[in-house]
Design a protein around this motif. Structure first.
Motif, short mmCIF file in Angstrom:
data_model
loop_
_atom_site.label_atom_id
_atom_site.label_comp_id
_atom_site.label_asym_id
_atom_site.label_seq_id
_atom_site.Cartn_x
_atom_site.Cartn_y
_atom_site.Cartn_z
N LYS A 1 -24.52 89.03 7.40
CA LYS A 1 -24.85 90.46 6.75
C LYS A 1 -23.50 91.07 6.30
O LYS A 1 -23.36 91.43 5.29
N GLN A 2 -22.49 91.02 7.36
CA GLN A 2 -21.46 91.58 6.93
C GLN A 2 -20.66 90.78 5.84
O GLN A 2 -20.00 91.66 5.13
N ALA A 3 -20.69 89.74 6.09
CA ALA A 3 -19.97 88.97 4.98
C ALA A 3 -20.44 89.38 3.51
O ALA A 3 -19.92 89.28 2.73
N GLN A 4 -21.82 89.18 3.38
CA GLN A 4 -22.56 89.66 2.35
C GLN A 4 -22.09 91.21 1.63
O GLN A 4 -21.72 91.24 0.50
N GLU A 5 -21.89 92.08 2.79
CA GLU A 5 -21.35 93.39 2.43
C GLU A 5 -19.82 93.38 1.91
O GLU A 5 -19.70 93.99 0.95
N ILE A 6 -19.00 92.55 2.62
CA ILE A 6 -17.76 92.33 1.94
C ILE A 6 -17.66 91.82 0.63
O ILE A 6 -16.86 92.33 -0.43
N VAL A 7 -18.47 90.84 0.29
CA VAL A 7 -18.30 90.02 -0.94
C VAL A 7 -18.92 91.16 -2.01
O VAL A 7 -18.49 91.32 -2.98
N ASP A 8 -19.98 91.80 -1.46
CA ASP A 8 -20.56 92.46 -2.54
C ASP A 8 -19.61 93.71 -2.91
O ASP A 8 -19.49 94.23 -4.21
N CYS A 9 -18.82 94.35 -2.03
CA CYS A 9 -17.82 95.22 -2.13
C CYS A 9 -16.80 94.98 -3.17
O CYS A 9 -16.33 95.69 -4.08
N VAL A 10 -16.38 93.78 -2.88
CA VAL A 10 -15.37 93.12 -3.48
C VAL A 10 -15.83 93.17 -5.28
O VAL A 10 -15.07 93.48 -6.22
N LEU B 1 -20.02 81.54 -1.10
CA LEU B 1 -19.08 82.27 -0.81
C LEU B 1 -19.00 83.00 0.35
O LEU B 1 -18.36 83.30 1.17
N ILE B 2 -20.52 83.81 0.32
CA ILE B 2 -20.85 84.29 1.64
C ILE B 2 -20.76 83.67 2.86
O ILE B 2 -20.30 84.14 3.86
N ASN B 3 -21.23 82.47 2.75
CA ASN B 3 -21.15 81.58 3.93
C ASN B 3 -19.97 81.10 4.38
O ASN B 3 -19.68 81.21 5.55
N LEU C 1 -15.54 83.51 8.97
CA LEU C 1 -14.46 84.43 9.57
C LEU C 1 -14.91 85.87 9.88
O LEU C 1 -13.96 86.17 10.70
N VAL C 2 -16.12 86.30 9.74
CA VAL C 2 -16.51 87.63 10.37
C VAL C 2 -17.48 87.37 10.99
O VAL C 2 -18.08 86.10 11.14
N SER C 3 -18.09 88.26 11.72
CA SER C 3 -19.10 88.16 12.79
C SER C 3 -20.39 87.82 12.34
O SER C 3 -21.17 87.06 12.89
N THR C 4 -20.97 88.42 11.04
CA THR C 4 -22.23 88.04 10.80
C THR C 4 -22.36 87.80 9.15
O THR C 4 -21.42 88.10 8.63
#
Length: 89
Positions: A18-27, A6-8, A13-16
Motif C-alpha cells: 500500500k505504501q509502495a502504491q502511494e509512492i508510485v502514485d505520488c511520483v 513497478l509497485i511490487n 524496498l518499503v514496508s508495505t
C-alpha cells in the motif's frame, strides 16, 4: 513492466504494498501536475519530461479519405539522459 510490477518492485524496498502504491502514485501525479503547468521535470541520470506544442494541421480520415482539421495542442515528451541511453545499449 507495468504499473503493478513497478509497485511490487518498490514494495520490496518499503514496508508495505500500500505504501509502495502511494509512492508510485505520488511520483506520477507530481510529474503530471508539473507538466500541466508547462514546466519541465528533470531527473538526473534518467531523463527529462517536458511539453511541446503540436501545431494545428490537416489530417485525413483513413476510412473515407475526407480531410479533417486537427487542433493545436500541448503534448508530453520524454528525452532520455545519456546515462539511461548508455545503460540500455
Amino acid at each position: 513492466m507495468n504499473k503493478g510490477d513497478l509497485i511490487n518492485e518498490v514494495a520490496r524496498l518499503v514496508s508495505t504494498k500500500k505504501q509502495a502504491q502511494e509512492i508510485v502514485d505520488c511520483v506520477f501525479s507530481t510529474v503530471t501536475d508539473t507538466l500541466k503547468k508547462n514546466e519541465a521535470v528533470q531527473i538526473a541520470g534518467f531523463g527529462s519530461f517536458k511539453t511541446t506544442k503540436r501545431e494545428a494541421r490537416i489530417g485525413r480520415n483513413p476510412q473515407t479519405g475526407a480531410e479533417i482539421k486537427i487542433e493545436a495542442r500541448m503534448v508530453p515528451k520524454f528525452v532520455p539522459a545519456k546515462a539511461l541511453k548508455d545503460a540500455v545499449k
